[in-house]
Design a protein around this motif. Structure first.
Motif, PDB file in Angstrom:
ATOM      1  N   LEU A  75       0.825  -1.214   0.000  1.00 33.44           N
ATOM      2  CA  LEU A  75       0.000   0.000   0.000  1.00 33.44           C
ATOM      3  C   LEU A  75       0.857   1.262   0.000  1.00 33.44           C
ATOM      4  O   LEU A  75       0.558   2.223  -0.713  1.00 33.44           O
ATOM      5  CB  LEU A  75      -0.944   0.022   1.200  1.00 33.44           C
ATOM      6  CG  LEU A  75      -2.228  -0.769   1.057  1.00 33.44           C
ATOM      7  CD1 LEU A  75      -3.031  -0.736   2.352  1.00 33.44           C
ATOM      8  CD2 LEU A  75      -3.071  -0.243  -0.098  1.00 33.44           C
ATOM      9  N   TYR A  76       1.929   1.265   0.795  1.00 34.79           N
ATOM     10  CA  TYR A  76       2.822   2.425   0.782  1.00 34.79           C
ATOM     11  C   TYR A  76       3.414   2.620  -0.617  1.00 34.79           C
ATOM     12  O   TYR A  76       3.537   3.749  -1.096  1.00 34.79           O
ATOM     13  CB  TYR A  76       3.952   2.273   1.802  1.00 34.79           C
ATOM     14  CG  TYR A  76       3.575   2.634   3.223  1.00 34.79           C
ATOM     15  CD1 TYR A  76       3.284   3.946   3.582  1.00 34.79           C
ATOM     16  CD2 TYR A  76       3.534   1.664   4.221  1.00 34.79           C
ATOM     17  CE1 TYR A  76       2.956   4.283   4.881  1.00 34.79           C
ATOM     18  CE2 TYR A  76       3.210   1.989   5.531  1.00 34.79           C
ATOM     19  CZ  TYR A  76       2.923   3.299   5.856  1.00 34.79           C
ATOM     20  OH  TYR A  76       2.600   3.638   7.153  1.00 34.79           O
ATOM     21  N   GLN A  77       3.771   1.518  -1.281  1.00 35.03           N
ATOM     22  CA  GLN A  77       4.335   1.619  -2.634  1.00 35.03           C
ATOM     23  C   GLN A  77       3.287   2.084  -3.648  1.00 35.03           C
ATOM     24  O   GLN A  77       3.630   2.751  -4.632  1.00 35.03           O
ATOM     25  CB  GLN A  77       4.934   0.269  -3.060  1.00 35.03           C
ATOM     26  CG  GLN A  77       6.122  -0.158  -2.228  1.00 35.03           C
ATOM     27  CD  GLN A  77       7.254   0.850  -2.200  1.00 35.03           C
ATOM     28  OE1 GLN A  77       7.613   1.421  -3.231  1.00 35.03           O
ATOM     29  NE2 GLN A  77       7.818   1.106  -1.030  1.00 35.03           N
ATOM     30  N   TRP A  78       2.024   1.744  -3.424  1.00 33.21           N
ATOM     31  CA  TRP A  78       0.933   2.155  -4.306  1.00 33.21           C
ATOM     32  C   TRP A  78       0.729   3.675  -4.264  1.00 33.21           C
ATOM     33  O   TRP A  78       0.439   4.305  -5.274  1.00 33.21           O
ATOM     34  CB  TRP A  78      -0.351   1.435  -3.884  1.00 33.21           C
ATOM     35  CG  TRP A  78      -1.603   2.019  -4.462  1.00 33.21           C
ATOM     36  CD1 TRP A  78      -2.157   1.728  -5.680  1.00 33.21           C
ATOM     37  CD2 TRP A  78      -2.457   3.005  -3.857  1.00 33.21           C
ATOM     38  NE1 TRP A  78      -3.306   2.472  -5.864  1.00 33.21           N
ATOM     39  CE2 TRP A  78      -3.506   3.264  -4.755  1.00 33.21           C
ATOM     40  CE3 TRP A  78      -2.437   3.688  -2.629  1.00 33.21           C
ATOM     41  CZ2 TRP A  78      -4.529   4.173  -4.479  1.00 33.21           C
ATOM     42  CZ3 TRP A  78      -3.444   4.591  -2.365  1.00 33.21           C
ATOM     43  CH2 TRP A  78      -4.471   4.824  -3.276  1.00 33.21           C
ATOM     44  N   ALA A  79       0.926   4.266  -3.096  1.00 35.27           N
ATOM     45  CA  ALA A  79       0.540   5.662  -2.850  1.00 35.27           C
ATOM     46  C   ALA A  79       1.498   6.670  -3.476  1.00 35.27           C
ATOM     47  O   ALA A  79       2.677   6.393  -3.702  1.00 35.27           O
ATOM     48  CB  ALA A  79       0.460   5.909  -1.349  1.00 35.27           C
ATOM     49  N   ASP A  80       0.944   7.861  -3.710  1.00 31.21           N
ATOM     50  CA  ASP A  80       1.733   9.033  -4.118  1.00 31.21           C
ATOM     51  C   ASP A  80       1.943   9.989  -2.947  1.00 31.21           C
ATOM     52  O   ASP A  80       2.898  10.762  -2.941  1.00 31.21           O
ATOM     53  CB  ASP A  80       1.009   9.814  -5.225  1.00 31.21           C
ATOM     54  CG  ASP A  80       0.870   9.016  -6.506  1.00 31.21           C
ATOM     55  OD1 ASP A  80       1.858   8.387  -6.930  1.00 31.21           O
ATOM     56  OD2 ASP A  80      -0.230   9.024  -7.084  1.00 31.21           O
ATOM     57  N   GLY A 125       6.550  17.727   3.293  1.00 32.64           N
ATOM     58  CA  GLY A 125       5.098  17.634   3.217  1.00 32.64           C
ATOM     59  C   GLY A 125       4.477  18.915   3.734  1.00 32.64           C
ATOM     60  O   GLY A 125       5.143  19.953   3.800  1.00 32.64           O
ATOM     61  N   PHE A 126       3.208  18.797   4.107  1.00 35.29           N
ATOM     62  CA  PHE A 126       2.483  19.958   4.622  1.00 35.29           C
ATOM     63  C   PHE A 126       1.819  19.621   5.944  1.00 35.29           C
ATOM     64  O   PHE A 126       1.227  18.542   6.088  1.00 35.29           O
ATOM     65  CB  PHE A 126       1.398  20.406   3.632  1.00 35.29           C
ATOM     66  CG  PHE A 126       1.933  20.939   2.347  1.00 35.29           C
ATOM     67  CD1 PHE A 126       2.559  22.173   2.285  1.00 35.29           C
ATOM     68  CD2 PHE A 126       1.812  20.197   1.180  1.00 35.29           C
ATOM     69  CE1 PHE A 126       3.057  22.668   1.084  1.00 35.29           C
ATOM     70  CE2 PHE A 126       2.301  20.689  -0.026  1.00 35.29           C
ATOM     71  CZ  PHE A 126       2.928  21.927  -0.075  1.00 35.29           C
ATOM     72  N   ALA A 139      -3.517  21.365   0.248  1.00 33.03           N
ATOM     73  CA  ALA A 139      -2.224  20.678   0.209  1.00 33.03           C
ATOM     74  C   ALA A 139      -2.273  19.461  -0.708  1.00 33.03           C
ATOM     75  O   ALA A 139      -1.371  19.262  -1.541  1.00 33.03           O
ATOM     76  CB  ALA A 139      -1.807  20.271   1.621  1.00 33.03           C
ATOM     77  N   LEU A 140      -3.308  18.645  -0.572  1.00 31.67           N
ATOM     78  CA  LEU A 140      -3.418  17.447  -1.402  1.00 31.67           C
ATOM     79  C   LEU A 140      -3.615  17.806  -2.868  1.00 31.67           C
ATOM     80  O   LEU A 140      -3.028  17.164  -3.758  1.00 31.67           O
ATOM     81  CB  LEU A 140      -4.554  16.562  -0.894  1.00 31.67           C
ATOM     82  CG  LEU A 140      -4.291  15.892   0.461  1.00 31.67           C
ATOM     83  CD1 LEU A 140      -5.578  15.306   1.026  1.00 31.67           C
ATOM     84  CD2 LEU A 140      -3.203  14.831   0.343  1.00 31.67           C
ATOM     85  N   ALA A 141      -4.411  18.830  -3.153  1.00 35.04           N
ATOM     86  CA  ALA A 141      -4.623  19.264  -4.538  1.00 35.04           C
ATOM     87  C   ALA A 141      -3.320  19.783  -5.142  1.00 35.04           C
ATOM     88  O   ALA A 141      -3.003  19.499  -6.301  1.00 35.04           O
ATOM     89  CB  ALA A 141      -5.712  20.334  -4.597  1.00 35.04           C
ATOM     90  N   GLN A 142      -2.566  20.542  -4.357  1.00 42.39           N
ATOM     91  CA  GLN A 142      -1.287  21.067  -4.844  1.00 42.39           C
ATOM     92  C   GLN A 142      -0.353  19.911  -5.212  1.00 42.39           C
ATOM     93  O   GLN A 142       0.283  19.929  -6.269  1.00 42.39           O
ATOM     94  CB  GLN A 142      -0.645  21.964  -3.787  1.00 42.39           C
ATOM     95  CG  GLN A 142       0.608  22.653  -4.254  1.00 42.39           C
ATOM     96  CD  GLN A 142       1.168  23.616  -3.217  1.00 42.39           C
ATOM     97  OE1 GLN A 142       0.609  23.836  -2.150  1.00 42.39           O
ATOM     98  NE2 GLN A 142       2.302  24.204  -3.538  1.00 42.39           N
ATOM     99  N   LEU A 143      -0.291  18.893  -4.362  1.00 35.43           N
ATOM    100  CA  LEU A 143       0.569  17.746  -4.651  1.00 35.43           C
ATOM    101  C   LEU A 143       0.042  16.926  -5.824  1.00 35.43           C
ATOM    102  O   LEU A 143       0.827  16.370  -6.602  1.00 35.43           O
ATOM    103  CB  LEU A 143       0.722  16.868  -3.400  1.00 35.43           C
ATOM    104  CG  LEU A 143       1.581  17.488  -2.301  1.00 35.43           C
ATOM    105  CD1 LEU A 143       1.419  16.724  -0.994  1.00 35.43           C
ATOM    106  CD2 LEU A 143       3.041  17.552  -2.719  1.00 35.43           C
ATOM    107  N   ARG A 150       5.673  17.115  -5.742  1.00 35.64           N
ATOM    108  CA  ARG A 150       5.464  15.820  -5.081  1.00 35.64           C
ATOM    109  C   ARG A 150       6.770  15.013  -5.069  1.00 35.64           C
ATOM    110  O   ARG A 150       7.149  14.446  -4.045  1.00 35.64           O
ATOM    111  CB  ARG A 150       4.347  15.058  -5.798  1.00 35.64           C
ATOM    112  CG  ARG A 150       3.827  13.896  -5.020  1.00 35.64           C
ATOM    113  CD  ARG A 150       2.549  13.326  -5.614  1.00 35.64           C
ATOM    114  NE  ARG A 150       2.747  12.760  -6.934  1.00 35.64           N
ATOM    115  CZ  ARG A 150       2.083  13.114  -8.018  1.00 35.64           C
ATOM    116  NH1 ARG A 150       1.129  14.037  -7.971  1.00 35.64           N
ATOM    117  NH2 ARG A 150       2.326  12.542  -9.181  1.00 35.64           N
ATOM    118  N   ALA A 151       7.477  15.003  -6.184  1.00 38.13           N
ATOM    119  CA  ALA A 151       8.741  14.272  -6.260  1.00 38.13           C
ATOM    120  C   ALA A 151       9.799  14.890  -5.347  1.00 38.13           C
ATOM    121  O   ALA A 151      10.510  14.166  -4.636  1.00 38.13           O
ATOM    122  CB  ALA A 151       9.244  14.237  -7.705  1.00 38.13           C
TER     123      ALA A 151
END
Length: 183
Positions: A75-80, A125-126, A139-143, A150-151
């Motif tokens: 799951l961690y690998q799936w996420a951005d 992060g934020f 914050a999530l929209a910006q990323l 994000r990278a």
């Protein structure tokens, strides 16, 4: 792709997660949230499912149940991005944030004990005010919209983890403490 890991209870921010998802959907942001963890009470699970249905978030928000070992790391690998909107009164150290950072994920979390001990606001992060679904959504929209940001934040998160929170760092720091007190 947004991941939450932790006890599924109101104080860990699960209902703020739903409010944030509703805000993201209202803004037209394309996203998917997966959550991993056990429900604290059946009443909270039922309330969550009712709101998820009422707010039309069944496609976007998917509780995955308790995950451990390889299933959790998958799951961690799936996420951005990792999202942790906690306001738990007894929150201690940000273990799940460190797990996410070890996987190179930027973290969006509450400016609260635990997350603020490991997340550097604006760098890895934020940190947002607890219960502030609009700030979390910002914050999530910006990323979501800025893959470069994000990278960069993910790389900085991984570096912060490697420089400060590995087993080797712990051993080095403990040795230093014992050396200082044994003089």
């Amino acid at each position: 792709k947004i991941l939450y890991v932790g006890i599924h209870t109101e104080a860990k921010g699960l209902f703020d997660l739903l409010k944030t998802a509703r805000e993201l959907k209202h803004r037209g942001v394309v996203f998917q949230i997966r959550t991993a963890g056990l429900w604290y009470t059946d009443e909270e699970r039922i309330r969550f499912q009712r709101l998820q249905l009422e707010w039309d978030l069944e496609e976007e928000v998917q509780p995955c149940g308790q995950k451990t070992g390889a299933d959790l790391w998958t799951l961690y690998q799936w996420a951005d991005v990792f999202f942790f909107p906690t306001f738990y009164p007894w929150e201690t150290f940000g273990i799940v944030q460190l797990e996410a950072m070890a996987c190179g994920l930027p973290v969006v979390a509450s400016d609260w004990q635990g997350p603020k001990d490991v997340v550097l606001n604006g760098q890895t992060g934020f940190l947002c005010a607890p219960h502030d679904a609009h700030s979390f959504a910002d914050a999530l929209a910006q990323l979501a919209q800025d893959t470069g940001l994000r990278a960069r934040m993910g790389t900085a998160a991984r570096a912060r983890y490697a420089e400060n929170f590995t087993e080797e760092c712990f051993i080095r720091n403990m040795k230093q403490v014992f050396d200082e007190v044994s003089v």
